[in-house]
Design a protein around this motif. Structure first.
Motif, PDB file in Angstrom:
ATOM      1  N   UNK A 233      44.857  36.432  28.216  1.00 39.74           N
ATOM      2  CA  UNK A 233      45.644  37.256  29.139  1.00 39.74           C
ATOM      3  C   UNK A 233      44.736  37.940  30.156  1.00 39.74           C
ATOM      4  N   UNK A 234      43.567  38.369  29.714  1.00 37.49           N
ATOM      5  CA  UNK A 234      42.596  39.012  30.602  1.00 37.49           C
ATOM      6  C   UNK A 234      42.114  38.028  31.661  1.00 37.49           C
ATOM      7  N   UNK A 235      41.766  36.825  31.227  1.00 42.32           N
ATOM      8  CA  UNK A 235      41.328  35.798  32.170  1.00 42.32           C
ATOM      9  C   UNK A 235      42.440  35.443  33.151  1.00 42.32           C
ATOM     10  N   UNK A 236      43.667  35.378  32.659  1.00 37.15           N
ATOM     11  CA  UNK A 236      44.797  35.055  33.511  1.00 37.15           C
ATOM     12  C   UNK A 236      44.976  36.121  34.592  1.00 37.15           C
ATOM     13  N   UNK A 241      46.233  37.515  39.230  1.00 34.33           N
ATOM     14  CA  UNK A 241      46.541  38.835  39.808  1.00 34.33           C
ATOM     15  C   UNK A 241      45.430  39.294  40.758  1.00 34.33           C
ATOM     16  N   UNK A 242      44.195  39.209  40.282  1.00 32.07           N
ATOM     17  CA  UNK A 242      43.061  39.708  41.068  1.00 32.07           C
ATOM     18  C   UNK A 242      42.472  38.656  41.995  1.00 32.07           C
ATOM     19  N   UNK A 425      49.756  28.939  36.783  1.00 34.39           N
ATOM     20  CA  UNK A 425      50.026  30.378  36.818  1.00 34.39           C
ATOM     21  C   UNK A 425      50.876  30.843  35.643  1.00 34.39           C
ATOM     22  N   UNK A 426      51.839  30.059  35.263  1.00 32.48           N
ATOM     23  CA  UNK A 426      52.760  30.475  34.191  1.00 32.48           C
ATOM     24  C   UNK A 426      52.574  29.640  32.926  1.00 32.48           C
ATOM     25  N   UNK A 427      51.353  29.268  32.653  1.00 32.80           N
ATOM     26  CA  UNK A 427      51.085  28.460  31.456  1.00 32.80           C
ATOM     27  C   UNK A 427      51.518  29.200  30.193  1.00 32.80           C
TER      28      UNK A 427
END
Length: 449
Positions: A233-236, A241-242, A425-427
């Motif tokens: 989730x952090x990597x995503x 997002x960033x 993006x929505x994996x």
């Protein structure tokens, strides 16, 4: 995966076999050894060949035949099984247990215990080279603990202090945004050839996760743990997002190092030995290389590994004795004996492009390590002060070894999960982790009796 950390090379072609004729004419014991740097690194290669000459001069009954073969996940097993491996092989810390169980390495307990410094070796670094009965089948060439590698030049350009690298993953995310604002990629990790799974594993360790657990006396996959999910989730968030990770999802092991060396990337994951590729292969400015302890997410841990030297099972007892003498001479003595360390450092520093004085996780007690570092420092070719933060802060962490069974298979199964995260993006990350866990458990079932 090995302390060669992010720089595993493809197995060199045309390598000689292990020469198990045992003795050459004149009664000399002949052994072939891995470890010779490639021809693309003439300085380090010559330094290694000079070490061979010095060893043979001190041991006139032994002939060393070095090769530039190196471990490769895809082809090494076949080479070893086919009997064409060198007498002395070097493998990542994930491999010894499998090699031992397959009977492909020689028991060298007797020879190692005869070494004067045996009692000073950290017994923890020998654990992965022993069988269940305590017999020893290998010696550590080096040990590492993964950390954060970064470009000091990129940090400075982004207004960040290169002497104060991030210590948490929240810090990494914040710094990656500032770096991305300058046009460079903030944070990137390799995702192919088992490296994606390796990176994911060590990041999960920092959050308290583990990728395998014992169940009914056997190891099973536990990759669906909360720490792994949080890492994904952090990597995503960084990717979508960033927008600080770049847009590429298929990233080789060398891509981040090259990007760091050329000022196109701010941060990645690696170990101190990443410096060698940073400088010698990609010609980065040595003063721009930075390394610190692994950022944390509550687990107070990092993944440890390294390279192990083993003697192949085809070796004779004479070859085994010669092999242990060579391993001791080339890899252990320089980390323990100041006289030997200085002599080797002097010889190496005279060679163009040689990397001398590179800090590493010690194989012996801290007092011996500090003594060696002080003795070698006048000949160091690396900016040793750039490694201070890594050395001081890594000591505060718990070292967690790689998954005990089928680590490379586990990493391989996780590569597609990391790639999907970066490309979709929505994996559905939970579904992909569950699928990987099923694959890994099938492998673990086959590997365990």
């Amino acid at each position: 995966m090995s302390a060669s950390a992010l720089a595993l090379a493809v197995l060199a072609t045309g390598c000689s076999s292990n020469g198990d004729s045992g003795n050459a004419s004149g009664g000399k014991t002949v052994i072939t050894v891995e470890g010779l740097p490639a021809t693309t690194k003439p300085g380090p290669r010559q330094a290694f060949l000079d070490d061979v000459k010095r060893f043979e001069a001190a041991n006139p009954t032994i002939t060393i035949k070095p090769t530039d073969a190196s471990w490769d996940a895809q082809s090494f097993a076949a080479k070893l099984a086919g009997g064409s491996a060198e007498t002395v092989i070097q493998v990542p810390l994930t491999e010894p247990q499998g090699i031992i169980q397959r009977g492909q390495a020689l028991d060298i307990t007797k020879q190692v215990k005869q070494l004067p410094e045996y009692g000073k070796l950290d017994q923890h670094v020998l654990a992965e080279e022993k069988d269940t009965g305590g017999k020893l089948y290998g010696l550590p060439v080096n040990e590492y603990a993964l950390g954060l590698v970064y470009s000091r030049a990129v940090f400075t350009k982004a207004g960040l202090d290169p002497d104060q690298p991030p210590v948490t993953w929240d810090d990494v995310r914040a710094d990656a945004k500032k770096i991305a604002a300058t046009g460079a990629v903030g944070f990137s990790i390799p995702t192919t050839d088992n490296f994606g799974g390796w990176m994911l594993t060590t990041m999960a360790y920092t959050r308290g996760g583990r990728m395998e657990a014992q169940q009914g006396g056997k190891w099973v996959s536990s990759v669906t743990n909360d720490a792994t999910t949080q890492t994904l989730q952090w990597l995503s968030a960084l990717r979508w997002d960033d927008k600080t990770t770049g847009t590429t999802s298929v990233i080789t092991s060398t891509d981040p190092v090259q990007a760091l060396a050329t000022g196109k990337l701010g941060m990645s994951i690696g170990a101190p030995n990443t410096y060698t590729q940073f400088v010698t292969t990609y010609h980065g400015n040595k003063d721009d290389f930075g390394v610190s302890a692994m950022p944390q997410g509550g687990g107070n841990a990092t993944l440890s590994g390294g390279t192990v030297a083993m003697v192949t099972a085809k070796a004779t007892q004479q070859q085994a004795e010669a092999a242990v003498k060579w391993i001791d001479f080339e890899y252990l003595q320089p980390q323990l004996d100041p006289t030997v360390a200085v002599a080797q450092a002097k010889a190496q520093s005279a060679q163009e492009g040689a990397v001398v004085g590179l800090p590493a996780v010690p194989l012996f007690d801290q007092a011996s390590t500090d003594q060696i570092a002080a003795a070698v420092k006048p000949y160091a070719t690396v900016p040793v002060d750039n490694f201070t933060k890594y050395l001081t802060d890594t000591r505060k962490l718990t070292y967690v070894s790689e998954p005990p069974v089928g680590a490379q298979d586990l990493y391989h199964a996780l590569d597609p999960v990391v790639q999907a995260l970066l490309s979709q993006k929505n994996a559905d990350l939970n579904a992909k982790l569950a699928s990987a866990q099923k694959t890994i458990n099938g492998t673990l079932q086959r590997l365990q009796p």
